[in-house]
Design an enzyme around this catalytic site. Structure first.
Site, mmCIF file in Angstrom:
data_model
loop_
_atom_site.group_PDB
_atom_site.id
_atom_site.type_symbol
_atom_site.label_atom_id
_atom_site.label_comp_id
_atom_site.label_asym_id
_atom_site.label_seq_id
_atom_site.Cartn_x
_atom_site.Cartn_y
_atom_site.Cartn_z
ATOM 1 N N GLY A 153 -5.552 1.859 -4.711
ATOM 2 C CA GLY A 153 -6.762 2.369 -4.066
ATOM 3 C C GLY A 153 -8.013 1.663 -4.553
ATOM 4 O O GLY A 153 -7.958 0.524 -5.012
ATOM 5 N N GLU B 149 1.741 1.695 4.206
ATOM 6 C CA GLU B 149 1.297 2.513 3.075
ATOM 7 C C GLU B 149 0.414 1.684 2.161
ATOM 8 O O GLU B 149 0.820 0.648 1.643
ATOM 9 C CB GLU B 149 2.498 3.020 2.289
ATOM 10 C CG GLU B 149 3.302 4.069 3.033
ATOM 11 C CD GLU B 149 4.650 4.252 2.367
ATOM 12 O OE1 GLU B 149 4.778 5.154 1.541
ATOM 13 O OE2 GLU B 149 5.563 3.446 2.655
ATOM 14 N N LEU B 150 -0.772 2.177 1.893
ATOM 15 C CA LEU B 150 -1.782 1.438 1.145
ATOM 16 C C LEU B 150 -1.280 1.017 -0.248
ATOM 17 O O LEU B 150 -0.850 1.847 -1.039
ATOM 18 C CB LEU B 150 -3.029 2.322 0.982
ATOM 19 C CG LEU B 150 -4.207 1.666 0.264
ATOM 20 C CD1 LEU B 150 -4.765 0.527 1.089
ATOM 21 C CD2 LEU B 150 -5.292 2.692 -0.025
ATOM 22 N N ASP B 151 -1.374 -0.284 -0.540
ATOM 23 C CA ASP B 151 -1.069 -0.826 -1.868
ATOM 24 C C ASP B 151 0.361 -0.563 -2.318
ATOM 25 O O ASP B 151 0.648 -0.505 -3.518
ATOM 26 C CB ASP B 151 -2.053 -0.277 -2.926
ATOM 27 C CG ASP B 151 -3.484 -0.705 -2.628
ATOM 28 O OD1 ASP B 151 -3.660 -1.717 -1.939
ATOM 29 O OD2 ASP B 151 -4.420 -0.017 -3.074
ATOM 30 N N GLN B 152 1.281 -0.359 -1.348
ATOM 31 C CA GLN B 152 2.676 -0.068 -1.688
ATOM 32 C C GLN B 152 3.616 -1.174 -1.240
ATOM 33 O O GLN B 152 4.819 -1.069 -1.463
ATOM 34 C CB GLN B 152 3.122 1.243 -0.997
ATOM 35 C CG GLN B 152 2.344 2.464 -1.398
ATOM 36 C CD GLN B 152 2.740 2.948 -2.766
ATOM 37 O OE1 GLN B 152 3.912 3.019 -3.072
ATOM 38 N NE2 GLN B 152 1.771 3.242 -3.601
#
Lengths: 289, 289, 289, 289
Positions: B206, B231-234
């Site tokens: 994040g 999915e953010l930053d995954q």
């Protein structure tokens, strides 16, 4: 990976580069029921260069005996491509002798990893030119032999060492052995003596590298593991590492930091040797790590 | 190595592991006059696992057309082993679009390497949600397009970007693009959007990772290049690195040191992507570097 | 930290070590309304050695003029302890000239950091023995001067360079300047010429270090930033770093990886020089980083 | 440096930042015949922040007794600046207890360094919740005590451990002790229990970090030494390091590489603690290394 040491084997190849080598090798092995689990290759130059290959394979379904496999590989593939090759079976643990003087850190690092099962070797013998480390070595259940070594007794000492190692050691590790071995001794174990030198060679060859590093005011100190040749500190480099230092570090600090690096660098080099990951190419190494 | 980009090609393979794959692939290529110059393989598990392969080969003596080679490989080898495969020819430079906001360091690092001939790509377009970097980009002879992007305009902005990239970009690099792209946008470029995140993920996902790192008092800061998923930053991690910090470093110092790391980590990840060294395996990557 | 460049100053001291130095210096500054924000010291040997000190302090409440402070410090403290000392005010940005040949990576790295406000210097001039980089330099708003330099014209070329730098440059950076400067030139800028050498000195001094590294088969390549003295590649080392390489790397790969290291190492060395963090001590440096 | 442990002392200070602190401290020590050999300071913010100081000094010419020095420092300097301070004399070796479960690598690393004279501590006791390591510990001449520890017996076990340590240990090292200690136990040794966690925190807290690292496909694994607080794996970080890994590494490989890192990171953290180089500042540390 669910590979088993009992059924793992490794093939190392050096030969002139030309098309078709990998196809020939992998097809031969496939036809004998072998499953390849690792394959690394390197070519010094695809037109007219040298070709290097390391294969790790599993033999639970091998359709012939090990002896027959070796013979057939030589006849069918080795000769055709003019190969220098060998196949080792991981179940046959290599036998590692250690030579050491008084500094115990590199020696103990190897013995600890051995005791923990991290190093798949047998250790038939530790030889030292000092009696000091007998107890430490024997505490690991490893035989210790003291063979004095001075300028006058060099020839006798080396003969005694050769006799002690003969038939017992597949390779030798100099874990801070502070005597210079003769070319005569070295040629008994060509590409099979590993030394740990306490500098990032070719900087600071010879004695007292930490003093030299201190005097030069370098901002990095290093350690180098290499195969021993007749020329001091000139043999093929296996592994190196460096650590940051500053004006705050005394020579004793450099030695302390250096010991940690020597332990790590030597342990990696020995591990790669034992896992048949190193091919010597003149004064250089190909390390399939 | 005297390999030539004009005659270099690369094969990437993913398939169920079983004996005989390497033999089949290399024999096929050998019979069509190809010379293999690099070969890397990996097996997640030799019994019942997945098999990954990267081959780099030279085609000056290829005995059929490129199209025929592709067709024949699929028919003869690909189907037999149930392969997911592709062959890229280095002469066909991939086209890289860059998305950026206001921070210019990651963008400039890529443009400089491109200008120097270090990155074998074409750059059809740089898109930004700010107009600030137009001059810097156009100075490299690269087209620049400003597409505003806010919470309310997201859908329109993404449509405009997709239209701008359509038919022009093979992959997209987010060089510190500070807007979160929708899953809808991302699925147009599955495993083809590379992001640089300014922490050693999965720590500090994040926003504001340097502030988080400062608050936690970590002794290492990091940067992570990864493929973007919904999915953010995954998404699958391609490359990471860390740098030492101490209580002496302010948040601004962390950002400054971090910028250097982000530049290096992103440049390595892009290089590997462009050289076809990365295979995505679920939420992980196999990187044959 | 909420320090301001306008009110930041730095004191550097070298003197014979004896008790009471820090007490005298800090008490003097305290009595003149100064707030110390950083203090680093080093002693080569507490009995009879040399003492080194770096102080960063804030002057918003200084009770005398800068000139008076300098005079008083010399009279009250400097003479008493037989100090070699200087005080720099961060508001007076040092002026950095750059000498370069054809390789642009080290030059551009410095110009980029300068343009971004990361390097608190002024750049009055870039001098090159080739005309090639004029446009790149002038694009940053920095003057460029081409001064040809060959074995026959060395004396004239150096005179022309000295004239060009005279009164304009506080220090000089050799950003891959491939000509060897005479001792005569060097003595005009003692401890004020920073060179980036593309090896981990003292290994591989002189020309073609990457070729030498390749030939020796080292597993680490390096870069070294050092002050230039009359003896080639022998001056006091400021900073070094290394990167791992293997048999897979060609000489071109070494050069490419080396460029990244040269950029980082030189940028750090220049930053430390500009922030008054380096004291030269014979052939070594004390770096309060 | 020719400093002697017998005459070396260290002062650690935390207090509100304001002008004049260093002047007052160093002048006080100078007037009592003390020679300062190291001085490090840090300010979280020069206006209204916290000030941290570490001084190492030599006492061969101290003009009062140690007790008088402590009393006078408190009266003259400590109270004036509202200091939290302590002075330790290096001759009084700190007593380090070790808690361990079954993994022996971190324990042995500390015992080896202790045996070699690298760690200036006394080791009164090793406590384990398993009997396995008794022989290894006693071989170093160090007492070993087995105290079983299960969910049901936790309270009794912790009471037995506290009794065993009481009056014998100045600080405690958890060398891979796999039981979670209660907040009640921890508060007996606030900022005096050092744990080694096998990940780069805050990533992968809790159990099985190598499995988590493997699952996430990270390209770096790490180790973290930190002070233990009541919240699991959340205490102030002392030291961290990372090592590169790839798709080729199995979970067992990660564990093996991790062990080497844990040994090094823990050894550095313990060394810094013992040399009074660490000041805890809320959930962070100031490490004057």
């Amino acid at each position: 990976m669910t590979t088993q040491p009992e059924t793992t084997a490794r093939l190392l190849v050096t030969c002139p580069d030309r098309p078709g080598i990998v196809s020939a090798v992998t097809t031969f092995l496939y036809h004998h029921g072998v499953n390849i689990t690792e394959l690394d290759q390197h070519s010094s130059d695809p037109s007219g260069g040298k070709f290097f290959l390391r294969l790790e394979f599993q033999t639970p379904n091998l359709d012939i005996s090990r002896e027959a496999l070796l013979r057939a590989f030589g006849d069918v593939v080795g000769q055709r491509f003019d190969m220098d090759w060998r196949i080792n079976f991981a179940a046959d643990k290599p036998r590692m002798a250690i030579l050491v003087s008084r500094h115990d850190h590199a020696l103990l690092e190897l013995l600890w990893r051995y005791a923990r099962g991290e190093l798949p070797v047998e250790i038939p013998l530790v030889v030292s030119n000092h009696p000091d480390l007998r107890q430490a070595v024997e505490g690991f259940g490893v035989p210790f032999q003291h063979i004095a070594f001075s300028a006058e007794t060099q020839q006798a000492a080396e003969s005694e060492m050769l006799a002690a190692l003969d038939g017992k050691a597949d390779f030798v590790v100099l874990a801070r052995y502070m005597r210079i071995l003769s070319g005569d001794f070295v040629q008994h174990y060509t590409s099979r003596i590993i030394n740990i030198h306490h500098s990032f060679l070719p900087a600071f060859p010879g004695g007292d590298p930490y003093q030299q590093a201190y005097k030069h005011g370098v901002k990095l100190i290093g350690a180098t593991a290499h195969y021993v040749t007749a020329e001091l500190d000139q043999g093929p480099i296996i592994e190196q590492d460096t650590a940051r230092v500053s004006h705050r570090h005394s020579i004793d600090d450099l030695k302390r930091l250096g010991r940690d690096m020597e332990r790590q660098v030597l342990a990696r080099a020995v591990r790669w040797h034992v896992e048949d990951r190193i091919i010597v190419d003149g004064n250089k190494t190909v390390v399939f790590s």
